[in-house]
Scaffold this active site. Sequence first.
Site, short mmCIF file in Angstrom:
data_model
loop_
_atom_site.label_atom_id
_atom_site.label_comp_id
_atom_site.label_asym_id
_atom_site.label_seq_id
_atom_site.Cartn_x
_atom_site.Cartn_y
_atom_site.Cartn_z
N ARG A 82 0.81 -1.23 0.00
CA ARG A 82 0.00 0.00 0.00
C ARG A 82 0.84 1.27 0.00
O ARG A 82 0.48 2.25 -0.63
CB ARG A 82 -0.94 -0.02 1.22
CG ARG A 82 -2.04 -1.07 1.13
CD ARG A 82 -2.98 -0.98 2.33
NE ARG A 82 -4.12 -1.87 2.16
CZ ARG A 82 -4.14 -3.14 2.53
NH1 ARG A 82 -3.05 -3.67 3.08
NH2 ARG A 82 -5.20 -3.90 2.34
N LYS B 187 -0.56 -19.21 4.42
CA LYS B 187 -1.55 -19.54 5.43
C LYS B 187 -1.85 -18.29 6.26
O LYS B 187 -1.03 -17.35 6.26
CB LYS B 187 -1.06 -20.69 6.30
CG LYS B 187 -0.08 -20.34 7.42
CD LYS B 187 0.24 -21.56 8.25
CE LYS B 187 1.09 -21.22 9.44
NZ LYS B 187 0.39 -20.77 10.60
N ASP C 34 2.86 -24.34 2.70
CA ASP C 34 3.16 -24.65 4.10
C ASP C 34 4.67 -24.82 4.16
O ASP C 34 5.19 -25.84 3.69
CB ASP C 34 2.43 -25.92 4.53
CG ASP C 34 2.67 -26.27 6.01
OD1 ASP C 34 3.67 -25.79 6.58
OD2 ASP C 34 1.86 -27.01 6.59
N HIS C 35 5.36 -23.85 4.73
CA HIS C 35 6.82 -23.86 4.62
C HIS C 35 7.45 -25.08 5.29
O HIS C 35 8.56 -25.47 4.94
CB HIS C 35 7.41 -22.57 5.19
CG HIS C 35 7.32 -22.44 6.68
ND1 HIS C 35 6.22 -21.95 7.31
CD2 HIS C 35 8.21 -22.76 7.65
CE1 HIS C 35 6.41 -21.95 8.62
NE2 HIS C 35 7.61 -22.44 8.86
N LYS D 193 11.04 -28.22 4.26
CA LYS D 193 12.19 -28.62 5.06
C LYS D 193 12.72 -29.96 4.58
O LYS D 193 11.96 -30.89 4.32
CB LYS D 193 11.80 -28.71 6.55
CG LYS D 193 11.45 -27.36 7.17
CD LYS D 193 11.07 -27.53 8.63
CE LYS D 193 10.73 -26.19 9.26
NZ LYS D 193 11.89 -25.31 9.40
N GLU E 242 7.58 -24.97 21.09
CA GLU E 242 8.31 -23.72 20.94
C GLU E 242 8.64 -23.17 22.31
O GLU E 242 7.80 -23.20 23.22
CB GLU E 242 7.48 -22.71 20.15
CG GLU E 242 7.16 -23.12 18.73
CD GLU E 242 6.29 -22.09 18.03
OE1 GLU E 242 6.84 -21.27 17.28
OE2 GLU E 242 5.07 -22.10 18.24
N HIS F 206 0.63 -27.62 9.77
CA HIS F 206 1.96 -28.24 9.87
C HIS F 206 1.89 -29.68 10.39
O HIS F 206 2.43 -30.61 9.78
CB HIS F 206 2.85 -27.44 10.82
CG HIS F 206 3.03 -26.02 10.44
ND1 HIS F 206 3.09 -25.60 9.14
CD2 HIS F 206 3.16 -24.89 11.20
CE1 HIS F 206 3.25 -24.29 9.11
NE2 HIS F 206 3.29 -23.85 10.34
N LYS G 157 3.38 -23.43 23.09
CA LYS G 157 4.35 -22.35 23.27
C LYS G 157 4.81 -22.31 24.72
O LYS G 157 4.17 -22.87 25.61
CB LYS G 157 3.71 -21.02 22.87
CG LYS G 157 3.45 -20.91 21.37
CD LYS G 157 3.00 -19.51 20.98
CE LYS G 157 2.88 -19.38 19.47
NZ LYS G 157 4.18 -19.47 18.79
#
Length: 521
Positions: free
Chosen positions: A65, A174, A203-204, A208, A242, A266, A366
């Site tokens: 933008r 996503k 989906d990264h 991997k 995490e 994931h 987390k």
Amino acid sequence: MSGTDPKIDNPLREGLVGERQPDPCAMVIFGASGDLTKRKLVPALYTLARERLLPAGFAIVGMARREIPFADQMREAVDKYARRRPLDPGLWSSFGAGISYIAGNFDDPAAYERLKAHLAEIDAQRGTGGNRVFYISTPPESFEPILRNLGAAGLINQQPEGSGGPWTRVIIEKPFGTDLKSAEELNATCLKVLREDQIYRIDHYLGKETVQNILVFRFANGIFEPLWNHKYIDSVQLTVSEAIGIEGRGNYYDQSGTLRDMVQNHIFQFMCLMAMEPPVAFEAGSVHDEKVKVLRALRELPTDEIDSWAVRGQYGAGFEKGQPVPSYREEQGVRPDSRTETYIALKLFIDNFRWAGVPFYIRAGKRMPKRVSEIGITFKNVPHALFKGPTGAQLGREPNVLALRIQPDEGINLKFLSKVPGPTIEPRPVTMDFRYGSSFGTEPPEAYERLLLDCMLGDGTLFTRGDEVLQSWRFCTRILDAWAEGNAKATNPLPSYEAGSWGPAEADEMLTRDGRTWRKP
């Protein structure tokens, strides 16, 4: 791309020179002022150029933008975040010449007319031949206007792949929906202007190396595939933990939660690759077909006792690296009465011939002790305890465990029993350990390097097909609906776990009832 000729040791390139180089094309990144573009996308494209995997004349067009010095910012980003550093000035001279930028609102048709004219200039100057990748890296509310305006401006070429004309592909980040209904609506919006094979839902995690290695490990090794079933496997655990909290994203995370943020995408992808049947070929359609079968075979959880099958919790106050950290409800942007989960543990069954009766335990959260993603496969014990100690106690009853480590310390660990040296027969667990770094002596490519290259090559194997997304949302939405109904009646907060611990006691109890315990990755 011209520039210096670096030593090539990228696994993406090994054995694939020439046949892995895509057609000349331009990539348009919507949301180009965001962190993903700076930290991942452009550094990944630069690394592909450095590995000589991009076509001559490749171009990047950023769109957002506000006006920004896009090319200068991208040079700084590459210098800071690219896998291959320091920045090569000679390579950047040619790579940077293909970077440009257009400011415009995503819902403004005039901005797309400017984009269309700009892409025509790039075709003439850099020989990109009308081939386009549109990368939508924006908040979800912008997906629909971007797709609609691309179609209205005539920027989507719907000629079938392989017809000889220019091609168009669209990568969508996503979240692809927030429940089944929103995912169905977004899917319908995509299919109004695109064919399914033009849509690359990214989906990264699938980029991997260690995730892709699940398929090689299973289907290229004759010693494991015969054991990959309910006759020999006792249970499977999938862990994605995490150590960090929500990192200032309270407003987003409190609307999302761990089931939406990690499990639906994931973790279900890990599960599908681990549990799927062998595809007839390693190509997109066959692989997606087998993944969908896994999702369709998931046993529906009983919603009237959902808390026995889907345990959720929120992190309380605690410590990270010796420093005190606040509880989830004390984080900025989080409602003080929030019932959004920062931890989830699920007990699932895949009702098919291969996996009948084998529990799949999933947990994600987390503020846990460490950052780790792994699949732990526990094998059944031998049917008879042959070895006994001096008092008659059974020895050698500890099960064999195979752990596929996805991150960090990528590799595979196998625990089995061996005799302790000495005059007696005493079995004791030992491990065989494979590590990517030490075995191959090279740094694996970043996930986005592989995925961006595959999209430009027209290979959707490591992306997600529409029916996969809908099937996973169909399962997760039943859980979300059951939770929403329970939340309306609840008077107590969610179970809490101390920051830096492995989750609430209720998750441990779920496995204790089955005579099992969680692994300590």
